[in-house]
Design an enzyme around this catalytic site. Sequence first.
Site, PDB file in Angstrom:
ATOM      1  N   ASP A  22      -8.409 -58.404 -55.919  1.00  0.00           N
ATOM      2  CA  ASP A  22      -9.612 -58.213 -56.730  1.00  0.00           C
ATOM      3  C   ASP A  22      -9.477 -56.909 -57.496  1.00  0.00           C
ATOM      4  OD1 ASP A  22     -10.531 -60.509 -55.604  1.00  0.00           O
ATOM      5  OD2 ASP A  22     -12.076 -59.575 -54.365  1.00  0.00           O
TER       6      ASP A  22
ATOM      7  N   ASP B 124     -18.628 -70.987 -55.431  1.00  0.00           N
ATOM      8  CA  ASP B 124     -19.049 -70.083 -54.359  1.00  0.00           C
ATOM      9  C   ASP B 124     -20.439 -70.476 -53.889  1.00  0.00           C
ATOM     10  OD1 ASP B 124     -16.682 -68.711 -54.981  1.00  0.00           O
ATOM     11  OD2 ASP B 124     -17.714 -67.496 -56.476  1.00  0.00           O
TER      12      ASP B 124
END
Length: 239
Positions: free
Chosen positions: A8, A129
Amino acid sequence: MLVIPAIDLQSGRCVRLKQGRFDQVTQFSVFPIERALHFAKLGAKRLHVVDLDGARSGKMQQLELICSMQKTGIAIQAGGGIRSIEQALECSNAGISQLVIGSLAITNPDLTIQIIEKIKPENIVLALDVRVDTKVPLLAINGWQNNSTSSLWEVVSYYENHGIKHILCTDIACDGMMNGPNFDLYQQAVEYFPQIAWQASGGIRHMQDITTLGSLGISAVILGLMLYQDNVNFEELLC
């Protein structure tokens, strides 16, 4: 099963968020290109890279850095802020193996279908998600900052009918917690949509979790915080 390390990115650095919260960021000292080279040398076949700045702003911010990471020789699936055909083509033309489309799939299905048709379904990973506050997993959008009213199952059904084969599903409550993945969610996912190549992410702690997910029919696992633990041997996870 494919084991995919996750990196990330925020402001050019490797970070991890706790449950997707931008106010709970852990920054790591290693640089992204060094991290990518490390995984390439260990034998990883693919990286999952998320531009968190792009996810938050709605436009990918770190494509140049991601392209530099790609020069280590490892294939990359990347997302975070891909919200237009132009951005999708820019990423694809830069050599990114698979584009990860998240919020756009919920907020603008028509545009998402155009991107799928332009880039081809096999080159797209839908990142869905979820928050499982009830029995129905509901999707979150915009870097997990907002909730939608769309269920995981109805969205998967829609895009499966448009040729999508790869879906990355994360239970937000598990992400960054190191308490184990939501096995029930992934078991349902494979049972409901056996033709989809499911990628699991969030909460994976050790080899036993990976083995269990594989036994459920999961095609790939995304490993994030787990790989920053001192006692983890990534080469063993690839075996």
